[in-house]
Design an enzyme around this catalytic site. Structure first.
Site, PDB file in Angstrom:
ATOM      1  CG  ASN A   6      -1.928   1.216   1.289  1.00 60.29           C
ATOM      2  OD1 ASN A   6      -1.579   2.200   0.889  1.00 60.29           O
ATOM      3  ND2 ASN A   6      -3.127   0.808   1.599  1.00 60.29           N
ATOM      4  CG  HIS A   9       0.731   6.313   4.953  1.00 63.34           C
ATOM      5  ND1 HIS A   9      -0.056   7.225   5.173  1.00 63.34           N
ATOM      6  CD2 HIS A   9       0.194   5.014   5.065  1.00 63.34           C
ATOM      7  CE1 HIS A   9      -1.341   7.006   5.620  1.00 63.34           C
ATOM      8  NE2 HIS A   9      -1.135   5.185   5.662  1.00 63.34           N
ATOM      9  CG  HIS A  42      -7.686   4.319   1.045  1.00 67.08           C
ATOM     10  ND1 HIS A  42      -7.968   4.272   2.414  1.00 67.08           N
ATOM     11  CD2 HIS A  42      -9.071   4.499   0.645  1.00 67.08           C
ATOM     12  CE1 HIS A  42      -9.250   4.500   3.035  1.00 67.08           C
ATOM     13  NE2 HIS A  42     -10.056   4.555   1.768  1.00 67.08           N
ATOM     14  NE  ARG A  44      -8.003   7.332   4.454  1.00 68.79           N
ATOM     15  CZ  ARG A  44      -8.875   7.050   5.522  1.00 68.79           C
ATOM     16  NH1 ARG A  44     -10.143   7.714   5.671  1.00 68.79           N
ATOM     17  NH2 ARG A  44      -8.450   6.060   6.473  1.00 68.79           N
ATOM     18  NE  ARG A  48      -7.535  11.036   5.383  1.00 71.21           N
ATOM     19  CZ  ARG A  48      -7.984  10.502   6.725  1.00 71.21           C
ATOM     20  NH1 ARG A  48      -7.166   9.889   7.457  1.00 71.21           N
ATOM     21  NH2 ARG A  48      -9.039  10.795   6.861  1.00 71.21           N
ATOM     22  CD  GLU A  69      -6.965  -0.425   0.954  1.00 72.59           C
ATOM     23  OE1 GLU A  69      -6.670   0.805   1.546  1.00 72.59           O
ATOM     24  OE2 GLU A  69      -6.794  -1.232   1.504  1.00 72.59           O
ATOM     25  CB  THR A 100      -9.091   1.724   8.029  1.00 67.48           C
ATOM     26  OG1 THR A 100      -9.018   2.412   6.562  1.00 67.48           O
ATOM     27  CG2 THR A 100     -10.210   1.172   8.016  1.00 67.48           C
ATOM     28  CD  GLU A 150      -7.078  -6.225   2.925  1.00 64.52           C
ATOM     29  OE1 GLU A 150      -7.061  -5.939   1.613  1.00 64.52           O
ATOM     30  OE2 GLU A 150      -6.310  -5.275   3.774  1.00 64.52           O
ATOM     31  CG  HIS A 189      -5.476  -1.115   9.283  1.00 59.36           C
ATOM     32  ND1 HIS A 189      -5.447  -0.247   8.465  1.00 59.36           N
ATOM     33  CD2 HIS A 189      -5.112  -0.750  10.422  1.00 59.36           C
ATOM     34  CE1 HIS A 189      -5.416   0.969   9.222  1.00 59.36           C
ATOM     35  NE2 HIS A 189      -5.221   0.590  10.550  1.00 59.36           N
TER      36      HIS A 189
HETATM   37  C1  LIG Z   1      -8.189  -0.119   4.640  1.00 64.54           C
HETATM   38  C2  LIG Z   1      -6.931  -0.317   5.155  1.00 64.54           C
HETATM   39  O1  LIG Z   1      -6.600  -0.888   6.229  1.00 64.54           O
HETATM   40  C3  LIG Z   1      -5.909   0.886   4.728  1.00 64.54           C
HETATM   41  O2  LIG Z   1      -5.372   0.270   3.495  1.00 64.54           O
HETATM   42  C4  LIG Z   1      -6.348   2.149   4.417  1.00 64.54           C
HETATM   43  O3  LIG Z   1      -5.839   2.485   3.399  1.00 64.54           O
HETATM   44  C5  LIG Z   1      -5.917   2.752   5.731  1.00 64.54           C
HETATM   45  O4  LIG Z   1      -6.062   4.197   5.606  1.00 64.54           O
HETATM   46  P1  LIG Z   1      -4.851   5.056   5.471  1.00 64.54           P
HETATM   47  O5  LIG Z   1      -3.753   4.531   4.361  1.00 64.54           O
HETATM   48  O6  LIG Z   1      -5.325   6.297   5.070  1.00 64.54           O
HETATM   49  O7  LIG Z   1      -4.064   5.110   6.808  1.00 64.54           O
HETATM   50  N1  LIG Z   2      -5.761  -2.964   3.843  1.00 63.61           N
HETATM   51  C1  LIG Z   2      -4.560  -2.577   4.490  1.00 63.61           C
HETATM   52  C2  LIG Z   2      -3.477  -1.921   3.913  1.00 63.61           C
HETATM   53  O1  LIG Z   2      -3.689  -1.729   2.538  1.00 63.61           O
HETATM   54  C3  LIG Z   2      -2.501  -1.356   4.478  1.00 63.61           C
HETATM   55  O2  LIG Z   2      -2.541  -1.260   5.694  1.00 63.61           O
HETATM   56  P1  LIG Z   2      -1.352  -0.519   6.395  1.00 63.61           P
HETATM   57  O3  LIG Z   2      -0.307  -1.603   6.438  1.00 63.61           O
HETATM   58  O4  LIG Z   2      -0.995   0.947   6.067  1.00 63.61           O
HETATM   59  O5  LIG Z   2      -1.993  -0.210   8.052  1.00 63.61           O
END
Ligand SMILES: CC(=O)[C@@H](O)[C@H](O)COP(=O)(O)O
Ligand SMILES: NCC(=O)COP(=O)(O)O
Length: 236
Positions: A6, A9, A42, A44, A48, A69, A100, A150, A189
């Site tokens: 993911n 960030h 993601h 959003r 953000r 996402e 989340t 998931e 997560h």
């Molecule tokens: C759904 C999940 O758990 C994450 O992938 C989600 O993207 C968390 O949101 P942030 O990335 O904005 O922290």
């Molecule tokens: N769905 C979980 C994800 O994509 C990543 O979550 P995280 O490792 O950033 O908390």
């Protein structure tokens, strides 16, 4: 077991000053070379971190398995239907949340979510439900025709002691039920190199989506090494 990285960030750092760098898409070849099989991003509602131009470029990235996402809103469903990523994962969103906080309440929104699953499946998108390891939510995900769930590992990641053990047991039981129902099982997560092995030991889990800890680790060891270190512990 597939690792989905993911890249949200990386975009958080970019958005901190509104510069064009770091470009989250620059992470794609690095993550794939280090063993990731897919990329998660993601989009959003509040934008953000990941922006529309990021998700559009990711969806057009040759050969990339993009897992988009998104909230199950009309806006996001229309974007997903237009871009047709390899997969999407429907997640709950609250503008005021830091990240989340839990899984989607599929039970409470079955008819709406069933229509979203049908609409996105019709254009070739593999739809996943981001849920807590609760039997009713797992059964409801199956009932609405989602091929994938998931499992939210955030509580497992945050809890300690007996509460963490209890949450791990719930994840094991939930994955087992999902497997019995014919669902494909992912998890994610809050996962770190330290807490990931116990999740990997759950046999039904086929994919982990991990972002925050990989980006954090990458600050000190580099992105390729950060991804490789997770792949190294994701062995069964
Ligand atoms: C759904 C999940 O758990 C994450 O992938 C989600 O993207 C968390 O949101 P942030 O990335 O904005 O922290
Ligand atoms: N769905 C979980 C994800 O994509 C990543 O979550 P995280 O490792 O950033 O908390």
């Amino acid at each position: 077991m597939n690792l989905g990285v993911n890249i949200d960030h990386i975009a958080t750092l970019r958005q901190a000053r509104g510069t064009p760098y770091p470009d989250p898409l620059a992470a794609v070849p690095v993550c794939l070379a280090a063993g990731a099989g897919s990329i998660t991003a993601h989009l959003r509602e509040d934008r953000r971190h990941i922006q529309d131009h990021d998700i559009e470029r990711l969806a057009a990235y040759p050969g990339l398995h993009l897992n988009m996402e998104m909230g199950a809103t009309d806006e996001m469903v229309a974007i997903c239907e237009r871009l047709r990523p390899f997969a999407c994962c429907l997640v709950p969103e609250k503008r005021e949340e830091l990240t989340t906080e839990g899984g989607l309440d599929v039970v409470a929104h079955q008819s709406r979510l069933a229509a979203v699953v049908e609409r996105l499946t019709a254009v070739g998108v593999r739809v996943s439900m981001f849920i807590d390891p609760v039997p009713e939510q797992i059964r409801a995900s199956r009932a609405i025709g989602a091929p994938v769930i998931e499992l939210h590992t955030g509580h497992y990641a945050n809890y300690r002691g007996q509460m963490q053990s209890n949450e791990l047991a719930a994840l094991r039981d939930g994955a087992s039920l999902a497997g019995d129902l014919g669902l494909i099982v992912h998890a994610g997560h809050g996962l770190t190199v330290e807490n990931t092995p116990a999740i990997c030991a759950i046999p039904e889990i086929e994919e982990l989506n991990i972002g925050h800890a990989i980006v954090a680790d990458a600050i000190f060891k580099g992105l390729h090494q950060a991804v490789a270190d997770f792949k190294a512990v994701m062995v069964r």
